[in-house]
Write a protein that holds these residues in place. Structure first.
Motif, mmCIF file in Angstrom:
data_model
loop_
_atom_site.group_PDB
_atom_site.id
_atom_site.type_symbol
_atom_site.label_atom_id
_atom_site.label_comp_id
_atom_site.label_asym_id
_atom_site.label_seq_id
_atom_site.Cartn_x
_atom_site.Cartn_y
_atom_site.Cartn_z
ATOM 1 N N ARG A 113 -8.080 -2.660 -5.856
ATOM 2 C CA ARG A 113 -7.364 -2.295 -7.083
ATOM 3 C C ARG A 113 -6.201 -3.233 -7.384
ATOM 4 N NH1 ARG A 113 -6.956 2.872 -8.728
ATOM 5 N NH2 ARG A 113 -5.781 1.910 -10.454
ATOM 6 N N SER A 114 -5.679 -3.925 -6.364
ATOM 7 C CA SER A 114 -4.486 -4.739 -6.546
ATOM 8 C C SER A 114 -4.739 -6.175 -6.101
ATOM 9 C CB SER A 114 -3.312 -4.141 -5.757
ATOM 10 O OG SER A 114 -3.599 -4.158 -4.363
ATOM 11 N N ARG A 115 -3.870 -7.065 -6.536
ATOM 12 C CA ARG A 115 -3.956 -8.476 -6.163
ATOM 13 C C ARG A 115 -2.544 -9.027 -6.014
ATOM 14 N NH1 ARG A 115 -6.210 -10.635 -12.030
ATOM 15 N NH2 ARG A 115 -4.485 -9.829 -13.284
ATOM 16 N N ARG A 116 -2.426 -10.126 -5.327
ATOM 17 C CA ARG A 116 -1.110 -10.709 -5.131
ATOM 18 C C ARG A 116 -0.727 -11.563 -6.345
ATOM 19 N NH1 ARG A 116 -3.933 -14.805 -1.911
ATOM 20 N NH2 ARG A 116 -3.321 -16.868 -2.709
ATOM 21 N N ASP A 155 0.856 -1.186 0.000
ATOM 22 C CA ASP A 155 0.000 0.000 0.000
ATOM 23 C C ASP A 155 0.896 1.242 0.000
ATOM 24 O OD1 ASP A 155 -1.727 2.094 0.511
ATOM 25 O OD2 ASP A 155 -2.905 0.976 1.989
ATOM 26 N N PRO A 156 0.795 2.107 -1.010
ATOM 27 C CA PRO A 156 1.660 3.289 -1.067
ATOM 28 C C PRO A 156 1.595 4.143 0.195
ATOM 29 C CG PRO A 156 0.448 3.016 -3.125
ATOM 30 C CD PRO A 156 -0.127 2.030 -2.156
ATOM 31 N N TRP A 187 -2.165 -5.336 -10.923
ATOM 32 C CA TRP A 187 -3.318 -4.433 -10.975
ATOM 33 C C TRP A 187 -4.538 -5.205 -11.472
ATOM 34 C CZ3 TRP A 187 -3.174 0.060 -8.620
ATOM 35 C CH2 TRP A 187 -1.944 0.704 -8.448
ATOM 36 N N VAL A 188 -5.633 -5.099 -10.758
ATOM 37 C CA VAL A 188 -6.857 -5.796 -11.145
ATOM 38 C C VAL A 188 -7.470 -5.081 -12.343
ATOM 39 C CG1 VAL A 188 -9.174 -6.446 -10.411
ATOM 40 C CG2 VAL A 188 -7.254 -6.570 -8.795
ATOM 41 N N GLU A 216 -7.069 5.166 -3.723
ATOM 42 C CA GLU A 216 -8.428 4.831 -3.313
ATOM 43 C C GLU A 216 -8.739 3.370 -3.630
ATOM 44 O OE1 GLU A 216 -12.995 6.537 -3.984
ATOM 45 O OE2 GLU A 216 -11.282 7.406 -5.069
ATOM 46 N N ASN A 217 -9.364 2.700 -2.689
ATOM 47 C CA ASN A 217 -9.760 1.294 -2.844
ATOM 48 C C ASN A 217 -8.564 0.403 -3.181
ATOM 49 O OD1 ASN A 217 -12.544 1.912 -2.422
ATOM 50 N ND2 ASN A 217 -12.729 2.512 -4.596
#
Length: 543
Positions: free
Chosen positions: A215-218, A200-201, A540-541, A210-211
């Motif tokens: 927004r991201s996945r492993r 998380d930045p 990135w999703v 935001e979200n």
């Protein structure tokens, strides 16, 4: 202000024949929608254990892990373009000898601020760790690293390095503070897989996204051999297979049109045979040239049904930046039959003075001088370590026997069969060796990290300590590092290529082959000139 990009002519993209029109993208998700499963081809770990080492730079898995967890001043995106990382912007002075980087706001993972001084020390540590490697020779133009302000770092060069940004984006140039990198992902262990979780930045003092969890996945990363990786892809267990080379390419024939697509990278680099010793038949550069003359390069790749592959007899891929165009393809005015006739005559001459068929030679008249590229004189190599075709010429009973090492795989079996037939056509017996150290010839298959002649020449330098080399070529390359103008530098590198070509220590085939299998639902992947596919864009999703 961003540094200008320097364009170069890329090879014609590979295309599959006849699969190009048959393969279709298909939406087939990962078994776990919160993760993307990636298999990297490798031999060391197989399906058991987790052979992951962030400090490892000799395997693709190790490089991917380092690039994902320890980013440098800049990085690559999925298309191979240089993008900001720890530095959010940079400028290049007009003389090309100073790169000034403004570091992003934020902290190291320890919570301590990211400063110019800490980044400078981390960069110097990364450079020191490369000592003695080809990449260190690529970076030899760096003269000094300076801090200019709280978050400004300057890299001063002894000479212009147009591809410095591409080099700084390499995994080995990732910057660590107190033995920890700043992401953009963190590594977790999950049995035989490496789990990479986007950071998380906001936790690094950067602006919040935001979200972020949505927004991201492993990324779940596994190292598998070729058959296991393709089987897992076909079974829907992995979404991407990357790191494919020629030895495993035949496995892609099992990939159905509903499972995904084969992606090929338009790379340049070294793909051919390195001569490892100067004993027996291989002691004479003219004999080594005979081997290069016997090869039907287009015929080598024909069984793989690849179009757009670029064969070459040059050590340096043609049409790169700085190529003066004075070195052309060898033997261009001779047909394959004519070349083989010349090569066979050299083999017969050697065999007439050979003692038995062991490859060792009794005293005999000198072989004919090797054909030379324009402006080159015959040179003897320096030994750094031990080291439907035309009808074949009937092999001499005491013709030379040579051994070759190729990586295991069906593609290598095919390659060996073609090479053995080509060499038999001039009376040379080729044997397959499972011992890489004992082989007379060794396959070199390496993608260029930047498209200039220096990369190729640095990989074939005597300091690499692998096989035969040319001290004369190395001397020209060293002179080129102090050249005062780009024109002088290009001329010296051209001379180095001519010297190395005359020594006949490397037998080029053409451009390397790099392939991946990609599920149709995957975003964040694109074929590119470097054959490099970072993991963060895949995390990135898709929207």
């Amino acid at each position: 202000m961003f540094a200008k990009r320097h364009a170069f002519r890329t090879p014609v993209p590979f295309r599959l024949i006849p699969l190009a029109t048959a393969l279709a993208l298909a939406a087939c998700g990962s078994p776990d929608n919160s993760a993307l499963s990636v298999a990297v081809l490798g031999r060391s770990g197989g399906t058991s254990g987790a052979p992951f080492d962030i400090g490892e730079s000799t395997t693709l898995a190790g490089q991917l892990l380092r690039a994902s967890t320890t980013e440098g001043l800049v990085a690559f995106d999925e298309k191979g373009r240089v993008i900001p990382a720890l530095a959010d912007r940079w400028i290049v002075t007009d003389d090309g000898q100073s790169y000034i980087f403004r570091l992003r706001d934020g902290d190291w993972p320890s919570g301590e601020p990211l400063t110019a001084e800490s980044a400078k020390k981390a960069l110097q540590t990364a450079l020191d760790a490369l000592d003695g490697t080809p990449l260190a020779r690529d970076l030899a133009g760096i003269d000094e690293i300076r801090t200019m302000a709280g978050r400004v770092v300057e890299i001063r060069l002894g000479r212009p390095m147009p591809y410095l940004l591409q080099l700084l984006a390499q995994p080995e140039l990732g910057l660590a503070f107190k033995n920890r990198g700043a992401g953009p992902m963190r590594l977790e262990r999950a049995g035989s897989a490496a789990r990479l979780v986007p950071i998380d930045p906001a936790s690094l003092g950067l602006p919040a996204v935001e979200n972020w969890p949505q927004r991201s996945r492993r990324i779940d990363l596994r190292v598998l051999d070729g058959p296991a990786a393709v089987e897992a892809f076909n079974a829907g267990e992995v979404d991407i297979v990357m790191g494919g080379e020629i030895q495993d390419f035949p496995l892609t024939r099992s990939v159905g049109i509903l499972r995904g697509t084969i992606q090929l990278d338009p790379v340049v680099g070294l793909f051919g045979l390195k001569v490892m010793r100067d004993k027996g038949f291989l002691a004479d550069p003219a004999n080594r040239e005979a081997l290069a003359m016997a090869i039907d390069r287009e015929g080598l790749i024909a069984p793989f049904s690849l179009g757009g592959w670029s064969p070459t007899t040059r050590l340096v891929s043609p049409s790169l930046d700085g190529d003066l165009g004075t070195i052309g393809e060898r033997w261009s005015e001779q047909s394959l039959d004519d070349r083989r006739a010349v090569a066979a005559a050299r083999v017969r001459r050697w065999a007439s003075g050979a003692s038995g068929s062991t490859g060792e030679r009794a005293p005999a008249p000198a072989a004919p001088a090797a054909a030379q590229p324009p402006g080159a004189a015959p040179k003897q190599a320096t030994k750094a370590t031990r080291g439907a075709a035309p009808a074949p010429v009937p092999p001499a009973a005491n013709g030379p026997h040579l051994s070759i090492w190729l990586p295991a795989g069906d593609g290598s079996d095919t390659l060996f069969g073609k090479l053995a037939a080509d060499f038999a056509a001039i009376g040379v017996h080729l044997l397959r060796s499972s011992d890489i150290e004992a082989a007379d010839l060794r396959l070199v298959d390496d993608v260029a990290r930047y498209p200039r002649a220096a990369w190729f020449l640095n990989r074939l330098a005597c300091s690499d300590g692998q096989g035969l080399c040319s001290t004369e070529a190395d001397a020209r390359v060293k002179e080129a590092t102090t050249a005062t103008t780009p024109e002088e530098r290009s001329a010296l590198l051209t001379e180095a290529e001519a010297e190395l070509t005359a020594a006949n220590v490397f037998i080029p085939f053409g451009t390397p082959i790099r392939w991946s299998l990609v599920r149709g639902s995957v975003a964040g992947f694109a074929p590119n000139t470097w054959g490099w596919h970072p993991l963060m864009p895949l995390a990135w999703v898709p929207r």
